[in-house]
Design a protein around this motif. Structure first.
Motif, PDB file in Angstrom:
ATOM      1  N   TYR A  94       0.831  -1.198   0.000  1.00  0.00           N
ATOM      2  CA  TYR A  94       0.000   0.000   0.000  1.00  0.00           C
ATOM      3  C   TYR A  94       0.871   1.255   0.000  1.00  0.00           C
ATOM      4  CZ  TYR A  94      -3.776  -3.123   1.469  1.00  0.00           C
ATOM      5  OH  TYR A  94      -4.693  -4.134   1.537  1.00  0.00           O
ATOM      6  N   CYS A  95       0.500   2.189  -0.821  1.00  0.00           N
ATOM      7  CA  CYS A  95       1.125   3.507  -0.821  1.00  0.00           C
ATOM      8  C   CYS A  95       0.410   4.379   0.199  1.00  0.00           C
ATOM      9  CB  CYS A  95       1.009   4.106  -2.220  1.00  0.00           C
ATOM     10  SG  CYS A  95       1.569   5.809  -2.366  1.00  0.00           S
ATOM     11  N   LYS A  96       1.175   5.159   0.934  1.00  0.00           N
ATOM     12  CA  LYS A  96       0.605   6.087   1.893  1.00  0.00           C
ATOM     13  C   LYS A  96       1.215   7.463   1.688  1.00  0.00           C
ATOM     14  CE  LYS A  96       0.618   7.220   6.824  1.00  0.00           C
ATOM     15  NZ  LYS A  96       1.121   6.823   8.159  1.00  0.00           N
ATOM     16  N   ALA A  97       0.393   8.484   1.821  1.00  0.00           N
ATOM     17  CA  ALA A  97       0.885   9.859   1.742  1.00  0.00           C
ATOM     18  C   ALA A  97       0.262  10.680   2.861  1.00  0.00           C
ATOM     19  CB  ALA A  97       0.558  10.472   0.387  1.00  0.00           C
ATOM     20  N   ILE A  98       1.082  11.497   3.475  1.00  0.00           N
ATOM     21  CA  ILE A  98       0.590  12.448   4.482  1.00  0.00           C
ATOM     22  C   ILE A  98       0.423  13.772   3.747  1.00  0.00           C
ATOM     23  CG2 ILE A  98       1.017  13.568   6.678  1.00  0.00           C
ATOM     24  CD1 ILE A  98       2.772  11.182   7.422  1.00  0.00           C
ATOM     25  N   VAL A  99      -0.834  14.161   3.586  1.00  0.00           N
ATOM     26  CA  VAL A  99      -1.164  15.274   2.701  1.00  0.00           C
ATOM     27  C   VAL A  99      -1.806  16.400   3.506  1.00  0.00           C
ATOM     28  CG1 VAL A  99      -2.453  15.991   0.668  1.00  0.00           C
ATOM     29  CG2 VAL A  99      -1.535  13.674   0.806  1.00  0.00           C
ATOM     30  N   ALA A 100      -1.355  17.609   3.263  1.00  0.00           N
ATOM     31  CA  ALA A 100      -1.969  18.784   3.868  1.00  0.00           C
ATOM     32  C   ALA A 100      -2.911  19.406   2.839  1.00  0.00           C
ATOM     33  CB  ALA A 100      -0.903  19.777   4.293  1.00  0.00           C
ATOM     34  N   LEU A 101      -4.209  19.300   3.107  1.00  0.00           N
ATOM     35  CA  LEU A 101      -5.166  19.926   2.206  1.00  0.00           C
ATOM     36  C   LEU A 101      -5.105  21.448   2.361  1.00  0.00           C
ATOM     37  CD1 LEU A 101      -8.226  17.543   2.628  1.00  0.00           C
ATOM     38  CD2 LEU A 101      -6.330  17.409   1.011  1.00  0.00           C
ATOM     39  N   ILE A 102      -4.845  21.883   3.590  1.00  0.00           N
ATOM     40  CA  ILE A 102      -4.586  23.286   3.896  1.00  0.00           C
ATOM     41  C   ILE A 102      -3.331  23.293   4.763  1.00  0.00           C
ATOM     42  CG2 ILE A 102      -6.983  24.027   3.726  1.00  0.00           C
ATOM     43  CD1 ILE A 102      -7.179  23.880   6.752  1.00  0.00           C
ATOM     44  N   PRO A 103      -2.622  24.390   4.878  1.00  0.00           N
ATOM     45  CA  PRO A 103      -1.357  24.395   5.636  1.00  0.00           C
ATOM     46  C   PRO A 103      -1.516  23.897   7.065  1.00  0.00           C
ATOM     47  CG  PRO A 103      -1.549  26.380   4.332  1.00  0.00           C
ATOM     48  CD  PRO A 103      -2.868  25.662   4.189  1.00  0.00           C
ATOM     49  N   TYR A 104      -0.585  23.050   7.491  1.00  0.00           N
ATOM     50  CA  TYR A 104      -0.450  22.565   8.863  1.00  0.00           C
ATOM     51  C   TYR A 104      -1.594  21.653   9.307  1.00  0.00           C
ATOM     52  CZ  TYR A 104       2.648  26.546   8.525  1.00  0.00           C
ATOM     53  OH  TYR A 104       3.579  27.430   8.102  1.00  0.00           O
ATOM     54  N   VAL A 105      -2.376  21.140   8.397  1.00  0.00           N
ATOM     55  CA  VAL A 105      -3.446  20.198   8.746  1.00  0.00           C
ATOM     56  C   VAL A 105      -3.253  18.948   7.896  1.00  0.00           C
ATOM     57  CG1 VAL A 105      -5.931  19.804   8.948  1.00  0.00           C
ATOM     58  CG2 VAL A 105      -5.002  22.119   9.265  1.00  0.00           C
ATOM     59  N   PRO A 106      -2.459  17.983   8.396  1.00  0.00           N
ATOM     60  CA  PRO A 106      -2.170  16.788   7.596  1.00  0.00           C
ATOM     61  C   PRO A 106      -3.201  15.684   7.765  1.00  0.00           C
ATOM     62  CG  PRO A 106      -0.873  16.754   9.594  1.00  0.00           C
ATOM     63  CD  PRO A 106      -1.669  18.019   9.626  1.00  0.00           C
ATOM     64  N   TYR A 107      -3.395  14.939   6.699  1.00  0.00           N
ATOM     65  CA  TYR A 107      -4.253  13.760   6.711  1.00  0.00           C
ATOM     66  C   TYR A 107      -3.496  12.607   6.070  1.00  0.00           C
ATOM     67  CZ  TYR A 107      -8.246  16.822   7.657  1.00  0.00           C
ATOM     68  OH  TYR A 107      -9.108  17.730   8.216  1.00  0.00           O
ATOM     69  N   ASN A 108      -3.821  11.391   6.512  1.00  0.00           N
ATOM     70  CA  ASN A 108      -3.252  10.190   5.901  1.00  0.00           C
ATOM     71  C   ASN A 108      -4.151   9.706   4.772  1.00  0.00           C
ATOM     72  OD1 ASN A 108      -1.126  10.111   7.728  1.00  0.00           O
ATOM     73  ND2 ASN A 108      -2.249   8.836   9.162  1.00  0.00           N
ATOM     74  N   TYR A 109      -3.550   9.450   3.641  1.00  0.00           N
ATOM     75  CA  TYR A 109      -4.267   8.864   2.504  1.00  0.00           C
ATOM     76  C   TYR A 109      -3.571   7.569   2.103  1.00  0.00           C
ATOM     77  CZ  TYR A 109      -6.960  13.145   1.945  1.00  0.00           C
ATOM     78  OH  TYR A 109      -7.813  14.202   2.151  1.00  0.00           O
ATOM     79  N   TRP A 110      -4.388   6.623   1.647  1.00  0.00           N
ATOM     80  CA  TRP A 110      -3.874   5.304   1.274  1.00  0.00           C
ATOM     81  C   TRP A 110      -4.292   4.956  -0.143  1.00  0.00           C
ATOM     82  CZ3 TRP A 110      -0.787   2.414   4.500  1.00  0.00           C
ATOM     83  CH2 TRP A 110      -0.717   2.807   5.839  1.00  0.00           C
ATOM     84  N   GLY A 111      -3.421   4.235  -0.825  1.00  0.00           N
ATOM     85  CA  GLY A 111      -3.783   3.670  -2.108  1.00  0.00           C
ATOM     86  C   GLY A 111      -4.603   2.414  -1.923  1.00  0.00           C
ATOM     87  N   GLN A 112      -5.034   1.837  -3.038  1.00  0.00           N
ATOM     88  CA  GLN A 112      -5.906   0.671  -2.993  1.00  0.00           C
ATOM     89  C   GLN A 112      -5.142  -0.624  -2.766  1.00  0.00           C
ATOM     90  OE1 GLN A 112      -4.859   2.115  -5.714  1.00  0.00           O
ATOM     91  NE2 GLN A 112      -4.328   0.502  -7.192  1.00  0.00           N
ATOM     92  N   GLY A 113      -3.841  -0.582  -2.906  1.00  0.00           N
ATOM     93  CA  GLY A 113      -3.021  -1.771  -2.698  1.00  0.00           C
ATOM     94  C   GLY A 113      -2.707  -2.491  -3.995  1.00  0.00           C
ATOM     95  N   THR A 114      -1.523  -3.068  -4.046  1.00  0.00           N
ATOM     96  CA  THR A 114      -1.113  -3.858  -5.200  1.00  0.00           C
ATOM     97  C   THR A 114      -0.429  -5.131  -4.698  1.00  0.00           C
ATOM     98  OG1 THR A 114       0.095  -3.804  -7.312  1.00  0.00           O
ATOM     99  CG2 THR A 114       1.113  -2.656  -5.464  1.00  0.00           C
ATOM    100  N   GLN A 115      -0.772  -6.250  -5.296  1.00  0.00           N
ATOM    101  CA  GLN A 115      -0.271  -7.545  -4.838  1.00  0.00           C
ATOM    102  C   GLN A 115       1.133  -7.803  -5.370  1.00  0.00           C
ATOM    103  OE1 GLN A 115      -1.862 -10.024  -2.806  1.00  0.00           O
ATOM    104  NE2 GLN A 115       0.215 -10.919  -2.854  1.00  0.00           N
ATOM    105  N   VAL A 116       2.006  -8.199  -4.471  1.00  0.00           N
ATOM    106  CA  VAL A 116       3.341  -8.672  -4.834  1.00  0.00           C
ATOM    107  C   VAL A 116       3.462 -10.106  -4.347  1.00  0.00           C
ATOM    108  CG1 VAL A 116       5.808  -8.435  -4.398  1.00  0.00           C
ATOM    109  CG2 VAL A 116       4.408  -6.397  -4.791  1.00  0.00           C
ATOM    110  N   THR A 117       3.769 -11.004  -5.257  1.00  0.00           N
ATOM    111  CA  THR A 117       3.920 -12.414  -4.917  1.00  0.00           C
ATOM    112  C   THR A 117       5.287 -12.881  -5.375  1.00  0.00           C
ATOM    113  OG1 THR A 117       1.541 -12.805  -5.177  1.00  0.00           O
ATOM    114  CG2 THR A 117       2.979 -14.734  -5.164  1.00  0.00           C
ATOM    115  N   VAL A 118       6.044 -13.440  -4.444  1.00  0.00           N
ATOM    116  CA  VAL A 118       7.376 -13.956  -4.749  1.00  0.00           C
ATOM    117  C   VAL A 118       7.347 -15.471  -4.592  1.00  0.00           C
ATOM    118  CG1 VAL A 118       9.826 -13.820  -4.233  1.00  0.00           C
ATOM    119  CG2 VAL A 118       8.355 -11.821  -3.854  1.00  0.00           C
ATOM    120  N   SER A 119       7.593 -16.164  -5.676  1.00  0.00           N
ATOM    121  CA  SER A 119       7.549 -17.627  -5.654  1.00  0.00           C
ATOM    122  C   SER A 119       8.926 -18.188  -5.329  1.00  0.00           C
ATOM    123  CB  SER A 119       7.065 -18.160  -6.995  1.00  0.00           C
ATOM    124  OG  SER A 119       7.969 -17.818  -8.013  1.00  0.00           O
ATOM    125  N   SER A 120       8.917 -19.310  -4.622  1.00  0.00           N
ATOM    126  CA  SER A 120      10.190 -19.933  -4.239  1.00  0.00           C
ATOM    127  C   SER A 120      10.646 -20.943  -5.272  1.00  0.00           C
ATOM    128  CB  SER A 120      10.026 -20.624  -2.880  1.00  0.00           C
ATOM    129  OG  SER A 120       8.977 -21.553  -2.938  1.00  0.00           O
TER     130      SER A 120
END
Length: 120
Positions: A94-120
């Motif tokens: 998941y990607c995460k960003a701490i975004v200020a919509l207005i100065p000094y007021v941050p919010y956490n935003y998340w992406g939808q997620g992407t699957q990573v699979t590593v096979s042995s």
């Protein structure tokens, strides 16, 4: 609002590489830290790597030396280069960003997620 769109996940063999990318869009004042988290089945979401707007980075011990995080402030993007992948890296990332919509007021935003699979 703010949207984070991820790309680049997939299936790879042990020792292989993948590159994840995340682009932020919308209307906001600034983006502070950006980062990548992952969640494997039955486990809690954990930090993989993060990067500040000034370029300072922080990595989980488990990925130090194998993963590299970078960002392009002009394009509002963050990327994660993953090398020497191991089966234990398998997770939804998941990607995460701490975004200020207005100065000094941050919010956490998340992406939808992407699957990573590593096979042995």
């Amino acid at each position: 609002q703010v949207q984070l769109v991820e790309s680049g996940g997939g299936l790879v063999q042990t020792g292989g590489s993948l590159r994840l990318s995340c682009a932020a869009s919308g209307s906001f004042f600034s983006i502070n830290a950006m980062g990548w988290y992952r969640q494997a089945p039955g486990k809690q979401r954990e930090l993989v790597a993060e990067i500040t707007s000034g370029g300072s980075t922080n990595y989980a011990d488990s990925v130090q030396g194998r993963f590299t995080i970078s960002r392009d402030n002009a394009k509002n993007t963050v990327s994660l280069q993953m090398n020497s992948l191991k089966p234990e890296d398998t997770a939804v990332y998941y990607c995460k960003a701490i975004v200020a919509l207005i100065p000094y007021v941050p919010y956490n935003y998340w992406g939808q997620g992407t699957q990573v699979t590593v096979s042995s």
